[in-house]
Design an enzyme around this catalytic site. Structure first.
Site, short mmCIF file in Angstrom:
data_model
loop_
_atom_site.label_atom_id
_atom_site.label_comp_id
_atom_site.label_asym_id
_atom_site.label_seq_id
_atom_site.Cartn_x
_atom_site.Cartn_y
_atom_site.Cartn_z
N LYS A 44 86.28 12.21 30.68
CA LYS A 44 87.73 12.28 30.60
C LYS A 44 88.26 12.54 32.00
O LYS A 44 87.60 13.22 32.79
CB LYS A 44 88.18 13.36 29.62
CG LYS A 44 87.83 14.79 30.05
CD LYS A 44 88.40 15.81 29.09
CE LYS A 44 87.93 17.22 29.39
NZ LYS A 44 88.79 17.99 30.28
N HIS A 79 72.93 15.70 36.84
CA HIS A 79 73.21 14.64 37.81
C HIS A 79 72.57 14.95 39.16
O HIS A 79 71.99 14.09 39.79
CB HIS A 79 74.73 14.48 37.99
CG HIS A 79 75.32 13.48 37.06
ND1 HIS A 79 75.62 13.78 35.75
CD2 HIS A 79 75.65 12.17 37.23
CE1 HIS A 79 76.12 12.70 35.17
NE2 HIS A 79 76.14 11.72 36.03
S1 SF4 Z 1 90.15 20.67 24.90
FE1 SF4 Z 1 90.26 22.38 26.33
S2 SF4 Z 1 88.34 23.41 26.14
FE2 SF4 Z 1 88.08 21.39 25.25
S3 SF4 Z 1 87.30 20.09 26.92
FE3 SF4 Z 1 89.53 19.94 26.92
S4 SF4 Z 1 90.21 21.49 28.39
FE4 SF4 Z 1 88.11 21.97 27.84
#
Ligand code: SF4
Lengths: 187, 279
Positions: A101, A36
């Site tokens: 996310k 980015h």
């Molecule tokens: S599950 Fe755990 S290791 Fe995987 S992206 Fe999410 S926080 Fe990171």
């Protein structure tokens, strides 16, 4: 489940609202923090970007290495707030969608309203499952960045959920307030 | 004096790195199944289903359950009667990590804090060693993802705040972390010691099986109360709203200085990975 294909148009985006389950087919471009920064540096220098960003969706992901027999390794989303500093600049040149996310900054949510762009979340950590919807992968730029290089991913039935739509709604806020109970209530 | 060669150690670490990333513990899978039953939100239910499917794919195809295969935290329990032969123990651990991440197609995520240049080996590992009585040699590998590590905190509370201040801080931490640490999470809390001691104890509390009982009755009660308060926030799986944000709360306490009340909160994502081996 709403089925959509890339590139994203204003019509597709107008039809999506926070909470919609979406299945995406077409192409996604991958980029994380350093990629980015490089893209925004190019824009600052008035140079061309290494891919056509018009109507594109950027997926915040750094896959694990693929086994020789596989198209891609595990490939779930990374946390989006680290890309907040760059998101508006990319919307300004035509990026229409982001997949990651976690919550976005207020200015990014506002920019999505202004530029008619959308933010989806894929399931963080469901990376082996998500990889099943990736058909092919090709490195487009910044090979030196390894897992953080920019790739073009062909996807089919890539599942995610709309978090922020063009009306400013936010699924994280809506969802939490619906299920919140007791004395620690925050809103 | 029992002798253990570094070749044994390298191979054990290599294998544990892969196992930890491919196979989720039965306790976590059990918690997903319970979550699927108790979750009220349709989005939340769908997430538990996806996580169970994800774990199954990772196990059968021998691929990492999450692309972030973490910083490699290594807990060592070494009996004082053990003698390591053939080279340096630290180098052996790092060699094992390097091999495991290379051979296992695991992502290398370790970089210089300023230049951000990747070491390309996932080393150095974070090695935490306990010297104990006897001749045991136990290795636990606990890869930890960046998303959930970023949401962890160490703080120094005022002793007068007591239990209430501790509980409020933990609940507040979960509220602020929201969807970032990939909920459903495990909330590990360490109270006491010093700031660095608390941080290590909290990390260690993540190794406890979900559903196991805290032998300390007072802490056990705090765990239940915190679990309810945290889940009542309504953040839910992946932060999309729902009943299950935390699968468990694990608390450890340790004596501290009369003037301090250290507190560490370590949030672990649903990819709660740890595998151990006794040599
Ligand atoms: S599950 Fe755990 S290791 Fe995987 S992206 Fe999410 S926080 Fe990171």
């Amino acid at each position: 489940m709403k089925k959509i294909t890339t590139p994203l148009t204003d019509d597709i985006i107008a039809d999506l609202s926070a909470g919609d389950q979406v299945s995406i087919s077409g192409y996604l471009y991958t980029a994380r923090d350093v990629a980015h920064k490089r893209l925004v540096d190019l824009l600052d220098e008035g140079k061309e970007l290494p891919f056509n960003i018009e109507g594109s969706i950027i997926y915040y992901v750094g896959p694990s290495p693929s086994k020789p027999s596989a198209v891609v390794g595990s490939a779930g989303p990374t946390t989006s707030y680290r890309m907040d500093a760059y998101a508006e600049r990319l919307m300004d040149v035509g990026m229409k969608g982001m997949i990651g996310k976690g919550k976005r900054a207020d200015n990014v949510v506002q920019a999505m309203i202004n530029y008619r762009a959308i933010y989806f979340a894929a399931i963080g950590g469901a990376a082996a499952l998500i990889a099943k919807s990736i058909r092919s992968v090709e490195i487009v730029a910044y090979k030196d960045l390894g897992p953080e290089s920019i790739r073009r991913m062909e996807v089919e039935d890539f599942r995610c959920v709309v978090i922020n739509d063009i009306s400013g709604k936010d699924l994280y806020e809506i969802g939490q307030s619906e299920y919140q109970i007791g004395p620690d209530k925050t809103n | 004096m029992r002798e253990i060669s570094i070749t044994q150690i390298i191979e054990a670490v290599r294998k544990l790195c892969m196992d930890a990333n491919y196979r989720l513990g039965e306790d976590v899978l059990g918690a997903f199944k319970r979550g699927l039953k108790t979750e009220e939100s349709p989005n939340g239910k769908a997430i538990f289903e996806a996580l169970l499917e994800n774990a199954e794919i990772a196990k059968t195809e021998q691929v990492p359950m999450c692309q972030d295969t973490g910083i490699t935290v290594v807990f060592l329990e070494v009996g004082q009667e053990v003698h390591i032969t053939g080279g340096s123990l630290n180098d052996a651990i790092n060699d094992g990590v390097r091999k495991g991440y290379e051979d296992g197609y695991l992502r290398k995520s370790i970089c210089d804090p300023f230049t951000r240049i990747n070491t390309n080996t996932n080393t150095p590992a974070v090695i935490i060693t306990d010297i104990v009585d006897g001749d045991i040699f136990k290795i636990t590998i606990a890869p930890k993802g960046g998303g959930s590590e970023n949401m962890s905190r160490v703080t120094m509370l005022t002793p007068s705040g007591g239990k209430n201040a501790i509980m409020d801080f933990v609940v507040q931490r979960c509220q602020e972390a929201g969807s970032n640490p990939c909920p459903p999470v495990i909330v590990a809390v360490a109270i006491g010691g010093t700031p660095e001691k608390a941080a290590i104890l909290a990390k260690r509390a993540l190794l406890r099986d979900i559903g196991s009982e805290n032998p300390d009755l007072e802490l056990k009660e705090m765990e239940s109360e915190l679990l309810v308060r945290i889940n009542n926030l309504g953040i839910g799986p992946q932060g999309l709203g729902g009943r299950n944000y935390a699968l468990a709360v694990h608390i450890i306490k340790h004596p501290c200085h009369i003037a301090t009340l250290p507190l560490a909160v370590n949030l672990c994502c649903h990819a709660s990975r740890h595998k151990e081996m006794v040599l």
